[in-house]
Scaffold this motif. Sequence first.
Motif, PDB file in Angstrom:
ATOM      1  N   ILE A 106      34.086  22.311  62.957  1.00 16.58           N
ATOM      2  CA  ILE A 106      32.867  22.345  62.127  1.00 16.58           C
ATOM      3  C   ILE A 106      31.819  23.226  62.778  1.00 16.58           C
ATOM      4  N   ALA A 107      31.574  23.024  64.067  1.00 15.55           N
ATOM      5  CA  ALA A 107      30.544  23.806  64.763  1.00 15.55           C
ATOM      6  C   ALA A 107      30.909  25.290  64.833  1.00 15.55           C
ATOM      7  N   ALA A 110      32.349  14.953  60.005  1.00 15.52           N
ATOM      8  CA  ALA A 110      33.490  14.949  60.933  1.00 15.52           C
ATOM      9  C   ALA A 110      34.542  13.890  60.581  1.00 15.52           C
ATOM     10  N   ASN A 111      34.128  12.680  60.255  1.00 14.94           N
ATOM     11  CA  ASN A 111      35.122  11.642  59.962  1.00 14.94           C
ATOM     12  C   ASN A 111      35.938  11.967  58.714  1.00 14.94           C
ATOM     13  N   ASP A 112      35.266  12.429  57.650  1.00 13.95           N
ATOM     14  CA  ASP A 112      35.988  12.779  56.425  1.00 13.95           C
ATOM     15  C   ASP A 112      36.926  13.965  56.661  1.00 13.95           C
ATOM     16  N   TYR A 137      41.626  14.371  56.845  1.00 17.58           N
ATOM     17  CA  TYR A 137      42.652  15.282  56.351  1.00 17.58           C
ATOM     18  C   TYR A 137      43.077  16.323  57.385  1.00 17.58           C
ATOM     19  N   GLY A 138      42.191  16.659  58.316  1.00 15.48           N
ATOM     20  CA  GLY A 138      42.525  17.644  59.344  1.00 15.48           C
ATOM     21  C   GLY A 138      43.560  17.147  60.337  1.00 15.48           C
ATOM     22  N   SER A 139      43.713  15.831  60.421  1.00 15.20           N
ATOM     23  CA  SER A 139      44.688  15.243  61.350  1.00 15.20           C
ATOM     24  C   SER A 139      45.992  14.877  60.651  1.00 15.20           C
ATOM     25  N   ASP A 140      46.101  15.235  59.368  1.00 15.16           N
ATOM     26  CA  ASP A 140      47.302  14.937  58.594  1.00 15.16           C
ATOM     27  C   ASP A 140      48.177  16.179  58.501  1.00 15.16           C
ATOM     28  N   GLU A 141      49.369  16.112  59.071  1.00 14.74           N
ATOM     29  CA  GLU A 141      50.262  17.273  59.140  1.00 14.74           C
ATOM     30  C   GLU A 141      50.568  17.853  57.767  1.00 14.74           C
ATOM     31  N   GLU A 142      50.825  17.003  56.784  1.00 13.81           N
ATOM     32  CA  GLU A 142      51.173  17.508  55.448  1.00 13.81           C
ATOM     33  C   GLU A 142      50.009  18.286  54.824  1.00 13.81           C
ATOM     34  N   THR A 143      48.799  17.783  55.009  1.00 15.70           N
ATOM     35  CA  THR A 143      47.620  18.443  54.439  1.00 15.70           C
ATOM     36  C   THR A 143      47.395  19.816  55.055  1.00 15.70           C
ATOM     37  N   VAL A 144      47.558  19.947  56.358  1.00 11.29           N
ATOM     38  CA  VAL A 144      47.186  21.196  57.042  1.00 11.29           C
ATOM     39  C   VAL A 144      48.374  22.132  57.329  1.00 11.29           C
ATOM     40  N   PRO A 160      45.690  24.626  62.420  1.00 12.72           N
ATOM     41  CA  PRO A 160      46.336  23.706  63.366  1.00 12.72           C
ATOM     42  C   PRO A 160      45.819  22.278  63.181  1.00 12.72           C
ATOM     43  N   ILE A 161      46.710  21.331  63.312  1.00  9.66           N
ATOM     44  CA  ILE A 161      46.344  19.924  63.143  1.00  9.66           C
ATOM     45  C   ILE A 161      45.269  19.528  64.154  1.00  9.66           C
ATOM     46  N   HIS A 162      44.333  18.716  63.713  1.00  8.89           N
ATOM     47  CA  HIS A 162      43.291  18.203  64.605  1.00  8.89           C
ATOM     48  C   HIS A 162      43.862  16.997  65.350  1.00  8.89           C
ATOM     49  N   GLN A 163      43.886  17.102  66.678  1.00  3.77           N
ATOM     50  CA  GLN A 163      44.441  16.033  67.507  1.00  3.77           C
ATOM     51  C   GLN A 163      43.426  14.917  67.764  1.00  3.77           C
ATOM     52  N   SER A 164      42.136  15.251  67.608  1.00  2.14           N
ATOM     53  CA  SER A 164      41.082  14.270  67.893  1.00  2.14           C
ATOM     54  C   SER A 164      39.857  14.605  67.052  1.00  2.14           C
ATOM     55  N   ILE A 165      38.941  13.662  66.974  1.00  4.25           N
ATOM     56  CA  ILE A 165      37.677  13.898  66.265  1.00  4.25           C
ATOM     57  C   ILE A 165      36.902  15.035  66.939  1.00  4.25           C
ATOM     58  N   LYS A 166      37.113  15.209  68.242  1.00  4.96           N
ATOM     59  CA  LYS A 166      36.470  16.323  68.969  1.00  4.96           C
ATOM     60  C   LYS A 166      36.956  17.663  68.412  1.00  4.96           C
ATOM     61  N   ASP A 167      38.259  17.778  68.124  1.00  2.03           N
ATOM     62  CA  ASP A 167      38.788  19.003  67.504  1.00  2.03           C
ATOM     63  C   ASP A 167      38.074  19.289  66.184  1.00  2.03           C
TER      64      ASP A 167
END
Length: 189
Positions: free
Chosen positions: A62-63, A32-34, A38-45, A50-57
């Motif tokens: 993943i699940a 999740a952290n790794d 990149y999931g929370s980086d707008e340029e990457t995704v 959709p951009i991940h707003q939180s680690i919960k996203d």
Amino acid sequence: MEIVINRNLIFAENRYLETDRLKLRPITLNDANDMYEYGSDEETVTYVFPIHQSIKDTKESIANYFMSAPLGKYGIELKETGKLIGAIDLRVVEQHNIAEIGYSLNKAFWGQGFVAEAASELLRLGFNELQLMRIFAIHDIDNPQSGRVMEKIGMKIEGNIPNARMCKGKIVTDIMRGITLEEWQQLHN
């Protein structure tokens, strides 16, 4: 008599793959952290999800995507460090004997050939083990870098699809690229 290929069994037997620099393996909540990096980086995704707003996203992604149906879905891990730097999947369309490849990569690792290396291994799996006749990929016309990865692994432009879909409120033109079994064999003989 038609030969029946149990592709789920083949994927199950090939959940762990290796290349020179990478391990392709199942993604778990331990990643999740790794992935959030990149999931929370707008340029990457931008062109991927959709951009991940939180680690919960990230954990939900993943699940819901990687763990609920893991076959054919791989984390891209750097052998050298054990860091998850991206994800790649091969989505088989059974009735047509073809598959689509898709990927995402942490932008800190762009331009180093990692996706082409991982995708080449999935092409090998797809053609040698899964006995597919064609593997294709689609990229947004505004994302030529993704198209260059596809070119590196031998995929040719098969079509330009205007107004193919909506992505993040934008009308997208897609470029479809593909490679046939025969073309892949010619490149690897």
